[in-house]
Design a protein around this motif. Structure first.
Motif, short mmCIF file in Angstrom:
data_model
loop_
_atom_site.label_atom_id
_atom_site.label_comp_id
_atom_site.label_asym_id
_atom_site.label_seq_id
_atom_site.Cartn_x
_atom_site.Cartn_y
_atom_site.Cartn_z
N THR A 226 8.20 -1.59 6.02
CA THR A 226 9.23 -1.26 6.99
C THR A 226 8.85 0.03 7.68
N GLY A 227 9.57 0.36 8.76
CA GLY A 227 9.27 1.58 9.48
C GLY A 227 8.20 1.37 10.52
N VAL A 228 7.65 2.47 11.01
CA VAL A 228 6.72 2.44 12.13
C VAL A 228 5.40 3.11 11.76
N PRO A 229 4.25 2.41 11.93
CA PRO A 229 2.95 3.02 11.65
C PRO A 229 2.47 3.86 12.83
N SER A 230 3.07 5.02 13.00
CA SER A 230 2.73 5.94 14.09
C SER A 230 2.22 7.24 13.49
N ILE A 231 1.07 7.71 13.96
CA ILE A 231 0.51 8.94 13.43
C ILE A 231 1.44 10.12 13.69
N ALA A 232 2.06 10.16 14.88
CA ALA A 232 2.93 11.28 15.23
C ALA A 232 4.27 11.20 14.53
N GLN A 233 4.80 9.99 14.33
CA GLN A 233 6.11 9.81 13.72
C GLN A 233 6.01 8.72 12.65
N ASP A 234 5.29 9.01 11.58
CA ASP A 234 5.01 8.01 10.54
C ASP A 234 6.25 7.77 9.68
N THR A 235 6.81 6.56 9.79
CA THR A 235 7.93 6.16 8.92
C THR A 235 7.59 4.92 8.12
N LEU A 236 6.29 4.55 8.07
CA LEU A 236 5.88 3.35 7.35
C LEU A 236 6.16 3.49 5.86
N THR A 237 6.77 2.46 5.29
CA THR A 237 7.11 2.43 3.87
C THR A 237 6.69 1.10 3.27
N LEU A 238 6.10 1.13 2.09
CA LEU A 238 5.70 -0.07 1.35
C LEU A 238 6.64 -0.26 0.18
N THR A 239 7.13 -1.49 0.01
CA THR A 239 8.03 -1.79 -1.11
C THR A 239 7.54 -3.04 -1.82
N GLY A 240 7.27 -2.92 -3.12
CA GLY A 240 6.88 -4.05 -3.95
C GLY A 240 8.05 -4.53 -4.78
N THR A 241 8.24 -5.83 -4.85
CA THR A 241 9.34 -6.42 -5.62
C THR A 241 8.81 -7.58 -6.46
N GLY A 242 9.62 -7.99 -7.45
CA GLY A 242 9.27 -9.13 -8.29
C GLY A 242 8.21 -8.82 -9.33
N MET A 243 8.10 -7.55 -9.74
CA MET A 243 7.09 -7.14 -10.71
C MET A 243 7.74 -6.81 -12.05
N PRO A 244 6.96 -6.69 -13.13
CA PRO A 244 7.52 -6.18 -14.39
C PRO A 244 7.88 -4.70 -14.24
N ASN A 245 8.67 -4.20 -15.17
CA ASN A 245 8.99 -2.76 -15.17
C ASN A 245 7.83 -2.00 -15.80
N SER A 246 6.76 -1.89 -15.02
CA SER A 246 5.51 -1.29 -15.49
C SER A 246 4.95 -0.41 -14.38
N PHE A 247 3.71 0.07 -14.59
CA PHE A 247 3.07 0.88 -13.56
C PHE A 247 2.63 0.00 -12.38
N ALA A 248 2.77 0.56 -11.17
CA ALA A 248 2.35 -0.13 -9.96
C ALA A 248 1.56 0.85 -9.11
N LEU A 249 0.38 0.44 -8.67
CA LEU A 249 -0.49 1.29 -7.86
C LEU A 249 -0.51 0.74 -6.43
N TYR A 250 -0.06 1.57 -5.50
CA TYR A 250 -0.13 1.22 -4.08
C TYR A 250 -1.46 1.74 -3.53
N PHE A 251 -2.21 0.87 -2.86
CA PHE A 251 -3.52 1.30 -2.36
C PHE A 251 -3.77 0.77 -0.96
N GLN A 252 -4.70 1.43 -0.27
CA GLN A 252 -5.05 1.13 1.11
C GLN A 252 -6.50 0.68 1.20
N GLY A 253 -6.77 -0.31 2.06
CA GLY A 253 -8.13 -0.75 2.33
C GLY A 253 -8.43 -0.69 3.81
N THR A 254 -9.66 -1.00 4.15
CA THR A 254 -10.07 -0.98 5.55
C THR A 254 -10.38 -2.37 6.07
N SER A 255 -10.21 -3.40 5.23
CA SER A 255 -10.50 -4.77 5.67
C SER A 255 -9.72 -5.76 4.83
#
Length: 341
Positions: A226-255
């Motif tokens: 959700t939000g906007v992927p703007s360098i000047a006004q970055d409001t981008l947010t990632l939300t993961g659902t449907g997982m166990p109550n455990s550790f979750a790693l959010y990561f970025q790739g280039t492809s």
């Protein structure tokens, strides 16, 4: 009680298409209160000469995202101006303005003028109320809109306008013309564990749009942005659902891995590939988590992103129960986004 001498000049006109200069917006059109009318609606002109003339058009958002701005139609000589403001909540609204600027008529006549409010970073969702306030600047300027006599049919816009106080203006049939625009583009989902790409490792197919099934969720986990992927006004947010109550790693790739089909990885599919940046590890609560929150760095900062960069995102989560492969983890679907200035 209002003093009669302050009552602004309002002129109903025959319906007509007025000349305009249209500013190109990048967002999605949301709410529209027209300026050109279809009978029995009449086109109207609201005099905005005095600084005492303040109108508030109540707006109820229909889209989720960041408010890009609004278009109003000014009428008068070149360079005549009005003060425009945004206040959050329903009208009549006296809360502090979250945005304010003076806008001018670009040429003599009637012109659509776009007011860019992205600098205020106003986030809206369906049902959010705000008001567009317009105040005169002691110059002979007008705002165009419509009038429909009450009882004559459905109004061209359902929300009321107010003039310098509570209670809709005069007989509630008047509407200032405007169009609002919302930035909704936050990313494109891809790489699903639903059989549309690479098969899940143990025939643990999830539902459409999710990752591969896990020991706690046969539908698979889901990543949304959700939000906007703007360098000047970055409001981008990632939300993961449907997982166990455990550790979750959010990561970025280039492809996109395997052209977007994904490759087998643990109990799921690896979707985000290329150069990897670990954004942050979160602890899921009720099967979900979000990045960023609180004092977290924005995604563009943490990911060292620049305008024009295409980036992919995914969430890896621990799933320690014996379920599929010897590995003890799984993943959500992927998200791809393009960063704007």
């Amino acid at each position: 009680m209002k003093i009669a001498i302050r009552l602004p000049r309002i002129v109903p006109l025959l319906a007509a298409i007025l000349p305009s200069i249209v500013h190109a917006q990048t967002g999605t059109q949301d709410q529209v209160s027209p300026t050109a009318a279809v009978p029995p609606v009449q086109t109207a002109s609201f005099s905005m000469f005095s600084v005492l003339d303040a109108y508030q058009a109540q707006v109820q958002a229909g889209l989720a995202g960041r408010l890009e701005g609004f278009t109003i139609q000014l009428s008068g000589n070149q360079s005549v101006s009005v003060m425009t403001s945004i206040r959050l909540g329903a009208g009549w609204n006296t809360s502090p303005a979250v945005f304010q600027t003076v806008v001018s008529n670009p040429t003599t006549g009637a012109n659509d003028v776009f007011v860019d409010v992205t600098s205020a970073n106003i986030t809206v969702s369906p049902g959010t109320f705000f008001v567009i306030e317009i105040r005169g600047q002691n110059v002979d300027c007008a705002i165009n809109g419509t009038y429909l006599q009450p009882g004559s049919g459905n109004p061209p816009y359902s929300e009321p306008i107010f003039w310098d106080g509570p209670g809709c203006f005069v007989d509630c049939g008047w509407h200032i013309g405007f169009t609002t625009w919302v930035l909704t583009n936050s990313g494109t989902a891809f790489c699903f564990g639903d059989g549309s790409g690479t098969a899940c490792p143990c025939a643990n197919t999830g539902v459409s749009g999710n990752g591969c099934a896990s020991s706690v969720n046969p539908s698979g986990a889901h990543l949304a942005s959700t939000g906007v992927p703007s360098i000047a006004q970055d409001t981008l947010t990632l939300t993961g659902t449907g997982m166990p109550n455990s550790f979750a790693l959010y990561f970025q790739g280039t492809s996109r891995t395997s052209g977007g089909a994904g490759s087998v990885f643990g109990d799921g599919l690896r979707c985000a590939g290329g150069s990897i940046v670990r954004l942050k590890s979160e602890v899921n609560a009720s099967g979900s988590s979000t990045y960023p929150t609180g004092s977290d760095q924005p995604i563009s900062v943490r990911g060292s992103d620049h305008a024009g960069d295409v980036r992919t995102y995914q969430c890896w989560y621990r799933n320690a129960a014996a379920f599929c492969s010897p590995s003890t983890f799984n993943l959500t679907n992927g998200i791809e986004t393009v960063w704007t200035p």
